[in-house]
Design an enzyme around this catalytic site. Structure first.
Site, PDB file in Angstrom:
ATOM      1  N   ASP B  25       0.783  -1.080   0.035  1.00 57.68           N
ATOM      2  CA  ASP B  25       0.085  -0.219  -0.049  1.00 57.68           C
ATOM      3  C   ASP B  25       0.923   1.182  -0.034  1.00 57.68           C
ATOM      4  O   ASP B  25       1.448   1.690   1.178  1.00 57.68           O
ATOM      5  CB  ASP B  25      -0.884   0.035   1.114  1.00 57.68           C
ATOM      6  CG  ASP B  25      -1.883   1.183   1.416  1.00 57.68           C
ATOM      7  OD1 ASP B  25      -2.422   1.277   2.306  1.00 57.68           O
ATOM      8  OD2 ASP B  25      -1.706   2.017   0.271  1.00 57.68           O
ATOM      9  N   LYS B  87       2.806  11.199  -3.115  1.00 60.63           N
ATOM     10  CA  LYS B  87       1.911  10.446  -4.098  1.00 60.63           C
ATOM     11  C   LYS B  87       0.775  11.661  -4.723  1.00 60.63           C
ATOM     12  O   LYS B  87       0.370  11.434  -6.002  1.00 60.63           O
ATOM     13  CB  LYS B  87       0.907   9.729  -3.356  1.00 60.63           C
ATOM     14  CG  LYS B  87      -0.116   8.979  -3.678  1.00 60.63           C
ATOM     15  CD  LYS B  87      -0.864   7.779  -2.937  1.00 60.63           C
ATOM     16  CE  LYS B  87      -1.881   6.972  -3.379  1.00 60.63           C
ATOM     17  NZ  LYS B  87      -2.235   5.789  -2.676  1.00 60.63           N
ATOM     18  N   GLU B 184      -7.317   0.500  -4.792  1.00 62.24           N
ATOM     19  CA  GLU B 184      -7.469   0.497  -3.316  1.00 62.24           C
ATOM     20  C   GLU B 184      -8.578  -0.139  -2.693  1.00 62.24           C
ATOM     21  O   GLU B 184      -8.837  -0.769  -2.014  1.00 62.24           O
ATOM     22  CB  GLU B 184      -7.130   1.844  -2.587  1.00 62.24           C
ATOM     23  CG  GLU B 184      -5.572   1.832  -2.550  1.00 62.24           C
ATOM     24  CD  GLU B 184      -4.918   3.362  -2.793  1.00 62.24           C
ATOM     25  OE1 GLU B 184      -5.736   4.190  -2.305  1.00 62.24           O
ATOM     26  OE2 GLU B 184      -3.619   3.529  -3.158  1.00 62.24           O
ATOM     27  N   ASP B 206     -13.447   5.106   0.655  1.00 60.23           N
ATOM     28  CA  ASP B 206     -11.966   5.350   0.976  1.00 60.23           C
ATOM     29  C   ASP B 206     -11.350   6.483   1.037  1.00 60.23           C
ATOM     30  O   ASP B 206     -11.141   7.256  -0.252  1.00 60.23           O
ATOM     31  CB  ASP B 206     -11.307   4.163  -0.157  1.00 60.23           C
ATOM     32  CG  ASP B 206      -9.627   4.372   0.125  1.00 60.23           C
ATOM     33  OD1 ASP B 206      -9.038   3.455  -0.369  1.00 60.23           O
ATOM     34  OD2 ASP B 206      -9.208   4.943   0.970  1.00 60.23           O
TER      35      ASP B 206
END
Lengths: 180, 621
Positions: B25, B87, B184, B206
């Protein structure tokens, strides 16, 4: 859009072991789709040779395309007609019966009004109305294709369904717009 | 290999040989690595027993790189060289990143992707991410005492092609073989689904540090099918921090902060946000570099009010996803909360209200994605597992091509199940034209300028013909990672056009090669050793797979064909234990070539048998 399956021998119905009819058991389609994907999906091949990975990609893509085509009544009708050598001429043949055109205009006006007034309830109503009409058209299509084999009539219905699909898309876009 | 037996794909000749694979992850705030050990998915801890690796990378002038907690500790004193939340910059240009004035980095506006100027040179977000991945890879290899076969790396479902490709490039730089890029929410669904073994429609909400995804999935009889996905790849917990930061500036009347002060206050803002999940109010205190004292009290109510619209921004994509899935809220059986930001009470309340049910939180929202990724990695690596399940995911954004007048013609709608392909026919407009350019974009809008530019594909080598007579069939293929590739063929002549890709927001092959070569000799040697090990692993796997295939389906071939395959296998076996990695590569290619038609026959047979199985059971009913 061109069909991807030009290189493969079987048509989509044969691929899923389904009869070449507009009406069929949708559960059977689901089950056969899953069985096939379980066999060919890239996730089952990622630790194997490049040749197999490539093949798997081609097969899984084709299975997906076949499934999407057969699942959608409009695409299915269009596809079934193409197997009989009939082109539904959705882009070129714009001649429509007057009552249908009137209904289209009415729908578009109602849509525009709903959009202007930011009326979600009106959009809901429109969506329900379109769904009803589409259901009726699909029933007619089943009759023309499976019972009467009247392909000209069936093509005309496919063209109407295409119009309805466009309206449905625009209603969807209006929902998104009003949601912002 | 998928064979006659539907339930045992990839049966190994040496069934006790477990292939080491992990799920990673790569998060905005924290990163994790997990693996399946003894049939259970577990997160791997570092030497101090910590599971979470802060996604923070610090560069020092001497070239040293710190990752994780030690880097984070230096954040306040060295903000310009300590990169966090990288990210948010992957596959992005400078103009995409809003509010950069508040971030303490030195951005470089570069074509292709923004860069970050550090004391160790200009770094691409891809390089920064690679540093995080390297640490996780090392952790995994030490923990598992062996070389990894590969990893499944998760990405937000709403990541576009550029962001996905950047992630894959980072893995390459870190020496990781990517088995799959997994969305994800889907990863979380796997962890929950196999845990709860429950059928029905589930929503995965999420909310991570920098991205928001909402996915609607149907779980039924071992198949995870994504029905629709939506989200906002620039919305996350960091934005909640940002609100508090802005509020502090307003309250104190401060402005034009130095990089150090900005970073200090952002850190305090985050701490305050976390405090408010447990308490009704919190005190924020800090002493700035010029001696100014910050001492303010923030209440939970005020925090809720100032972040109300961020929450509303998550519900909009949620409604869209439900519409796309043609489902109402009542048809959703369960809601799964993923990502540290879902710990905020107001988020849990808003989601519970929207879905009219209490969300599922029995799995740790920080770990659930890595756990799910590890489960899939285990399957993709070829390890046998007790259950046989299938994952059907979708592309999140429509693909379109630019046509006359800056309009977009949609060629693949959003939420198409992948892998997926579409073909479109083009022709030339000038006599003798041998090249053409196709601009592919992603998005739902009608104008090219409102969509995201993916890449320009240049087709060359079209046979010269009279204008309008060429029939160039272009195939757009999206693979299981959600990445697009394009091929083209002139159908009259059968000539394949060469396709050169110019990504709008990506790295070029040369950039990657340069990055791989940069660094000291030690790193280079390590890299060569790694490359050799990877080739050897690939070779051994291929040999084993072909062995199994011959054992099971050898009868499909005639003797000369079998002999040819065996000869290629012997050739490969003779070089695999040596150190000539290009000889091994050639051996692999030769064996691949030799088994192409065998593979086709096996596939045809397995598909036919699968359907025959249905015929039989239908006859029996």
């Amino acid at each position: 859009m061109l069909p991807i399956n030009a290189d493969f021998q079987q048509d989509y119905f044969s691929l899923f072991n389904l009869p070449h009819r507009f009406q069929f058991d949708s559960n059977a389609l689901e089950q056969h789709y899953r069985t096939l994907q379980t066999q060919v999906h890239p996730d089952k091949f990622s630790h194997l040779s490049q040749a197999e990975q490539r093949l798997s990609m081609q097969w899984a893509t084709r299975v997906n395309e076949a499934y999407q085509t057969l699942r959608s009544p409009l695409a299915r009708g269009r596809y079934l007609l193409s197997l009989h050598g009939v082109d539904t001429q959705e882009e070129t043949n714009t001649a429509m019966p007057l009552d249908f055109l009137m209904e289209q205009m009415e729908l578009r006006e109602a849509l525009e009004a709903a959009r202007q007034n930011k009326d979600m309830a009106a959009l809901d109503e429109l969506e329900a109305r379109v769904k009803l009409t589409v259901g009726e058209l699909q029933q007619q299509l089943a009759l023309e294709l499976d019972e009467k084999q009247d392909y000209a009539a069936a093509s005309a219905i496919v063209r109407k369904l295409k119009f309805m699909e466009k309206v449905a898309e625009e209603i969807g876009a209006a929902f998104d717009e009003l949601d912002s | 290999m998928a064979l006659l037996q539907i339930s045992e794909p990839g049966l190994s000749a040496a069934p006790h040989q477990h292939r080491l694979a992990v799920g990673i992850d790569l998060g905005t705030t924290n990163s994790l690595v997990a693996t399946v050990r003894n049939g259970i998915s577990v997160v791997l801890n570092d030497d101090d027993g910590a599971a979470l690796l802060p996604s923070v990378v610090r560069y020092a002038a001497d070239g040293a790189v710190q990752v994780g907690l030690s880097a984070q500790a230096e954040q306040n004193t060295d903000p310009q060289n300590t990169i966090s939340s990288v990210k948010r910059f992957m596959g992005r240009g400078l103009k995409d990143v809003g509010d950069v004035v508040d971030l303490p980095y030195r951005f470089v506006d570069a074509p292709g992707m923004l860069q970050l100027r550090t004391v160790a040179g200009v770094k691409s977000p891809v390089e920064v991410s690679a540093e995080i991945l390297k640490v996780l890879r090392d952790r995994a290899e030490r923990s598992l005492a062996g070389a990894l076969v590969g990893a499944v790396i998760t990405v937000p479902a709403y990541f576009d092609d550029a962001q996905r490709q950047a992630t894959k490039d980072a893995a390459r730089l870190a020496g990781i073989n990517v088995l799959r890029l997994l969305n994800e929410p889907t990863a979380a669904a796997i962890a929950y689904g196999l845990d709860n073994a429950s059928e029905g429609v589930y929503a995965v909400y999420d909310l991570g540090g920098g991205t928001f995804d909402i996915s609607i999935l149907r779980l039924s009889r071992g198949v995870f099918e994504v029905l629709a996905t939506n989200g906002d790849s620039a919305l996350g917990g960091d934005d909640f921090d940002q609100r508090i930061y802005c509020w502090i500036l307003e309250k104190t009347g401060l402005s034009q902060l130095s990089a150090n002060d900005a970073r200090l206050l952002l850190t305090q803002a985050r701490a305050a946000k976390e405090q408010l999940s447990e308490h009704m109010q919190t005190q924020i205190t800090a002493v700035l570099s010029g001696g100014e004292l910050v001492d303010v009290t923030l209440t939970r109510d005020d925090f809720y009010t100032m972040t109300q619209n961020l929450l509303a921004r998550t519900l909009q994509p949620t409604r869209r996803a439900l519409r796309d899935a043609r489902l109402s809220v009542d048809e959703v059986k369960g809601v799964v909360m993923v990502g540290g930001s879902t710990r905020m009470p107001q988020v849990q309340r808003a989601v519970a209200e929207f879905f009219k049910q209490t969300p599922l939180t029995n799995l740790d929202p920080d770990k659930v994605v890595a756990l799910g990724a590890a489960i899939q990695a285990n399957v993709l690596a070829g390890n046998r597992s007790e259950e046989d399940w299938l994952l059907l995911d979708v592309i999140p954004l429509s693909l379109g091509i630019e046509t006359m007048g800056g309009l977009v013609e949609k060629i693949m709608p959003r939420n198409s199940t992948i892998p997926s392909a579409r073909a479109q026919e083009f022709t030339t407009y000038k006599d003798g034209q041998t090249a053409m350019s196709i601009h592919v974009v992603q998005g739902e809008r009608e104008l090219v300028s409102d969509c995201r530019s993916l890449a320009k594909f240049e087709l060359r080598g079209i046979p010269p013909m009279v204008a309008g007579s060429a029939r160039i069939r272009v195939t757009f293929q999206v693979d299981a990672d959600g990445l697009l590739s394009v091929s083209a063929r002139e159908t009259n002549s059968g000539v394949e056009a060469a396709v050169a890709v110019k990504p709008a927001y990506g790295l070029h092959e040369d950039d990657i090669t340069r990055m791989l070569q940069d660094g000291n000799q030690h790193a280079r040697d390590d890299m060569l050793a790694r490359a050799l090990r990877e080739q050897q692993t690939e070779a051994r796997q291929l040999l084993e797979a072909v062995d199994n295939a011959l054992a099971q389906d050898g009868t499909l071939l005639d003797e000369p064909a079998r002999r040819q395959i065996r000869a290629c296998m012997d050739d490969l076996r003779s070089v695999v234990e040596g150190s000539d990695h290009s000889a091994i590569k050639r051996g692999i290619e030769a064996l691949n070539q030799a088994t192409v038609s065998f593979a086709q026959q096996r596939m045809d047979r397995s598909v036919a048998h699968a359907l025959k199985g249905h015929k039989m059971s239908e006859l029996e009913n």
